[in-house]
Design an enzyme around this catalytic site. Structure first.
Site, PDB file in Angstrom:
ATOM      1  N   GLY A 150       0.534  -0.716  -0.445  1.00  0.00           N
ATOM      2  CA  GLY A 150      -0.240  -0.242  -0.183  1.00  0.00           C
ATOM      3  C   GLY A 150       1.008   1.212   0.124  1.00  0.00           C
ATOM      4  O   GLY A 150       0.563   2.713   0.587  1.00  0.00           O
TER       5      GLY A 150
ATOM      6  N   LYS B 126       3.861  -9.462  14.300  1.00  0.00           N
ATOM      7  CA  LYS B 126       5.274  -9.247  14.069  1.00  0.00           C
ATOM      8  C   LYS B 126       5.894  -7.758  14.117  1.00  0.00           C
ATOM      9  O   LYS B 126       5.478  -8.310  13.308  1.00  0.00           O
ATOM     10  CB  LYS B 126       5.731 -10.411  14.183  1.00  0.00           C
ATOM     11  CG  LYS B 126       5.161 -11.881  14.707  1.00  0.00           C
ATOM     12  CD  LYS B 126       5.194 -11.995  16.336  1.00  0.00           C
ATOM     13  CE  LYS B 126       7.007 -12.267  16.424  1.00  0.00           C
ATOM     14  NZ  LYS B 126       6.810 -12.853  18.427  1.00  0.00           N
ATOM     15  N   THR B 127       6.819  -7.401  14.705  1.00  0.00           N
ATOM     16  CA  THR B 127       7.085  -6.213  14.522  1.00  0.00           C
ATOM     17  C   THR B 127       9.319  -6.979  13.951  1.00  0.00           C
ATOM     18  O   THR B 127       9.212  -5.887  13.405  1.00  0.00           O
ATOM     19  CB  THR B 127       7.406  -5.321  15.286  1.00  0.00           C
ATOM     20  OG1 THR B 127       8.733  -5.862  16.357  1.00  0.00           O
ATOM     21  CG2 THR B 127       6.686  -5.003  16.122  1.00  0.00           C
TER      22      THR B 127
ATOM     23  N   PRO C 165       9.829  -8.219  11.868  1.00  0.00           N
ATOM     24  CA  PRO C 165      10.040  -7.871   9.611  1.00  0.00           C
ATOM     25  C   PRO C 165      10.683  -6.311   9.716  1.00  0.00           C
ATOM     26  O   PRO C 165      11.505  -6.152   8.608  1.00  0.00           O
ATOM     27  CB  PRO C 165       8.926  -8.366   9.223  1.00  0.00           C
ATOM     28  CG  PRO C 165       8.820  -9.316   9.593  1.00  0.00           C
ATOM     29  CD  PRO C 165       8.547  -8.594  10.906  1.00  0.00           C
TER      30      PRO C 165
ATOM     31  N   MET D 102     -16.244  -1.008 -27.537  1.00  0.00           N
ATOM     32  CA  MET D 102     -17.007  -0.264 -28.485  1.00  0.00           C
ATOM     33  C   MET D 102     -16.690  -0.867 -29.474  1.00  0.00           C
ATOM     34  O   MET D 102     -17.623  -1.434 -30.096  1.00  0.00           O
ATOM     35  CB  MET D 102     -16.150   0.779 -28.604  1.00  0.00           C
ATOM     36  CG  MET D 102     -17.128   1.769 -29.631  1.00  0.00           C
ATOM     37  SD  MET D 102     -16.113   2.920 -29.849  1.00  0.00           S
ATOM     38  CE  MET D 102     -16.286   3.967 -31.912  1.00  0.00           C
ATOM     39  N   GLN D 103     -15.663  -1.915 -29.870  1.00  0.00           N
ATOM     40  CA  GLN D 103     -15.022  -2.003 -31.563  1.00  0.00           C
ATOM     41  C   GLN D 103     -16.030  -3.516 -31.048  1.00  0.00           C
ATOM     42  O   GLN D 103     -16.764  -4.185 -32.103  1.00  0.00           O
ATOM     43  CB  GLN D 103     -14.017  -2.323 -31.362  1.00  0.00           C
ATOM     44  CG  GLN D 103     -12.702  -1.311 -31.403  1.00  0.00           C
ATOM     45  CD  GLN D 103     -11.474  -1.296 -31.478  1.00  0.00           C
ATOM     46  OE1 GLN D 103     -11.053  -2.266 -31.003  1.00  0.00           O
ATOM     47  NE2 GLN D 103     -10.105   0.053 -30.960  1.00  0.00           N
TER      48      GLN D 103
ATOM     49  N   HIS E 114     -10.789   6.268 -22.982  1.00  0.00           N
ATOM     50  CA  HIS E 114     -11.265   6.016 -22.068  1.00  0.00           C
ATOM     51  C   HIS E 114     -11.421   5.942 -20.251  1.00  0.00           C
ATOM     52  O   HIS E 114     -11.428   6.692 -20.035  1.00  0.00           O
ATOM     53  CB  HIS E 114      -9.581   5.344 -21.194  1.00  0.00           C
ATOM     54  CG  HIS E 114      -9.298   3.893 -22.143  1.00  0.00           C
ATOM     55  ND1 HIS E 114      -9.267   2.467 -21.270  1.00  0.00           N
ATOM     56  CD2 HIS E 114      -9.105   3.593 -23.243  1.00  0.00           C
ATOM     57  CE1 HIS E 114      -9.152   1.898 -22.834  1.00  0.00           C
ATOM     58  NE2 HIS E 114      -8.538   2.153 -23.241  1.00  0.00           N
TER      59      HIS E 114
ATOM     60  N   GLU F 176     -12.761   5.842 -17.768  1.00  0.00           N
ATOM     61  CA  GLU F 176     -12.456   5.230 -16.471  1.00  0.00           C
ATOM     62  C   GLU F 176     -11.142   6.504 -15.575  1.00  0.00           C
ATOM     63  O   GLU F 176     -11.038   6.179 -14.440  1.00  0.00           O
ATOM     64  CB  GLU F 176     -12.395   3.836 -16.293  1.00  0.00           C
ATOM     65  CG  GLU F 176     -10.501   3.821 -17.040  1.00  0.00           C
ATOM     66  CD  GLU F 176     -10.986   2.967 -18.892  1.00  0.00           C
ATOM     67  OE1 GLU F 176     -10.943   1.757 -19.377  1.00  0.00           O
ATOM     68  OE2 GLU F 176     -12.295   3.574 -19.082  1.00  0.00           O
TER      69      GLU F 176
END
Length: 538
Positions: free
Chosen positions: A17, A189-190, A192, A386-387, A509, A511
């Site tokens: 992340g 666990k810390t 790592p 679309m195509q 696009h 999006e």
């Protein structure tokens, strides 16, 4: 004021992340009145993500200027509501290519070319370039991969040197790590994290802030333990717990004081009181109970859902605006070539067919377009989607049984979709593809015009095949509406099916320009149609 820099690195494992963390911090800094830019450094040797398999890399995110970039830039733009440019993403491949090209020109006067200083200098040049070109008050720089990766070492060395060049008051280091949960003991666990920070310190970077990621709540005892062993203040250990609502992360880390801590490290005072009211309203709306609508996403790469991350998020944005929850039914298009394979579509209220390249799974997509048209199911086709609409329409309505795209069948006698040949569109932004922002003129009285409430829009493209103009008159006469075209009239940008509640395809696009608090107009209109169908079917 020269730009200040926040460098975000990762440890323990990938995909924890960092990108969302950078995006969330960017949102908080913007809420305090600062202009923000975000950059992603990718250590892989590929020149850009454009040629990489979606199964390996996920979505290719396209910017206004046509740059094909990492999907994290989509997170940056959606969270911070900014428009980024090509300087905001580069790879090792680009860095090495530039340095080698300069060496071949003789720019180094025959000197020996080395990782330090030549490669690292080029990395630093590109990092500083973001601030110079954008003029942003604060630039967040995410380093891809994890500390300890061999390919990432030049990037870590470069960002170490940036602090020497710009000064401690102009730079901050944020390290994102993972706290694994051990089921047998019920512990987070810390260790790592400790190893990861030690590795980072060994190459000369001492983190100012540590972001601890976990699937379970992180107690103050663990924050204090990380602070003790990693040599930071406890207030600089920022817990982020996995949440089902991605967009809640800015609000959750706002409570930790991380934004004000970073500003203090950068010797900055907030320009205004943080304004997060719109974001709070958004999260409150997301949490409300709402009816569920089902949308089938029929694609070629659905096994890796990050290949369609912007489509997924755009659907969610539109669902929030329409007071519904969208449940995505992921459908592999290559599984839809059998007679009974379309049964899965009977359970959905709408269908999206997104972009893609190559012939695999195309027959299934064409069958889906036919199903949506015949059965009056709301349908949104994006580029390839679309195509296949055009191919189905030509085969079924125009009775051109051999109709196809020359991408899938170069020898087809009826290439209703064909490769662009106009040099105006081929040379401005890319050799064989239309990439980036292009204008589109909307036709009044159409679904598209009603959705946008505008006569002209600009949208991001990533395609090399277009509707063949030789077939346009016949297609339009038969009921296919070209509701959006390029201003010069040469390229079809949007199509609709006449006498259908919502069957629309875009060459571009949409999006890529959707935002959680401002859904894209076409996705908004699509979800509205989907909801209407769901209410009728109840």
């Amino acid at each position: 004021m020269s730009s200040k820099y926040i460098f975000i690195t990762g440890g323990v494992l990938s995909s924890i992340g960092k990108g969302v963390t950078a995006a969330a911090v960017g949102r908080l800094l913007k809420a305090r009145g600062f202009s923000v830019a975000i950059q992603k450094l990718d250590p892989y040797i590929n020149v850009d993500p454009g040629m990489m398999s979606p199964y390996q890399h996920g979505e290719v995110f396209v910017l206004d200027d046509g740059s094909e970039t990492d999907l994290d830039l989509g997170h940056y733009e959606r969270f911070v509501d900014i428009r980024l440019s090509k300087v905001c993403n580069f790879t090792s491949g680009q860095v090495y290519a530039e340095v080698i090209q300069r060496e071949r020109r003789g720019d180094f006067l025959g000197g020996t070319i080395q990782v330090v200083p030549h490669i690292t200098n080029e990395i630093k040049r590109r990092v500083v370039l973001v601030g110079q070109e954008t003029g942003a008050d604060i630039v967040l720089v995410e380093v891809g991969g994890t500390v300890g990766d061999i390919e990432g070492l030049p990037f870590f060395e470069a960002i170490r040197q940036v602090r020497l060049d710009l000064g401690r008051e102009n730079t901050a280091y944020m390290h994102v790590t993972w706290l694994p949960h051990i089921g047998a003991t019920g512990e987070l666990k810390t260790k790592p994290t400790q190893h990861s920070v030690r590795e980072l310190r060994s190459i000369g970077i001492i983190p100012d802030v540590i972001v601890a990621r976990a699937d379970l709540p992180i107690g103050t005892d663990l924050q204090e333990k990380i602070a003790l062993f990693c040599d930071v203040k406890a207030s600089a250990v920022i817990p982020i717990v996995t949440t089902p609502i991605l967009y809640e992360i800015p609000l959750s880390i706002e409570k930790t004081g991380v934004a004000d801590l970073l500003l203090k490290l950068l010797d900055l005072e907030p320009k205004q009181q943080p304004d997060l009211q719109e974001w709070e309203n958004l999260i409150e709306k997301i949490k409300q109970r709402k009816p569920v609508v089902k949308v089938a996403l029929v694609g070629k790469y659905v096994e890796l859902r990050d290949a369609y991350i912007s489509v997924r998020e755009a659907l969610k944005h539109a669902a929030i605006a329409n007071d519904v929850v969208v449940e995505i039914v992921w459908v592999q298009s290559s599984d839809l070539d059998k007679d009974d394979s379309l049964e899965i579509l009977r359970q959905v209220d709408g269908i999206v067919v997104p972009g893609g390249f190559g012939s695999r799974g195309i027959d299934g997509m064409i069958r889906v377009a036919n199903y949506a048209r015949v059965n009056q199911v709301p349908y949104l086709g994006l580029s390839l989607g679309m195509q296949v609409m055009v191919i189905d329409f030509a085969r079924d309505v125009l009775q051109l049984e051999t109709a196809n795209s020359s991408e899938f069948d170069p020898s087809t006698p009826a290439p209703v979709i064909d490769q662009m040949t106009d040099p105006h569109y081929l040379t401005e932004k890319s050799g064989t593809m239309r990439l980036g922002l292009y204008p589109c003129q909307l036709q009044t009285g159409t679904i598209a015009h009603q959705a946008y409430q505008k006569d002209r829009v600009e949208e991001r493209h990533r395609n090399r095949f277009e509707v063949n103009n030789e077939y346009r008159p016949a297609l339009e006469q038969a009921g296919l509406i070209c509701s959006g075209i390029s201003p010069d009239g040469k390229l079809v940008e949007i199509i609709e099916i006449k006498d259908h509640p919502f069957m629309l395809g875009t060459q571009f696009h949409p999006e890529f320009l959707s935002r959680p608090n401002r859904p894209h107009p076409l996705f908004d209109a699509f979800i509205r149609a989907v909801n209407q169908k769901a209410e009728i079917d109840q």
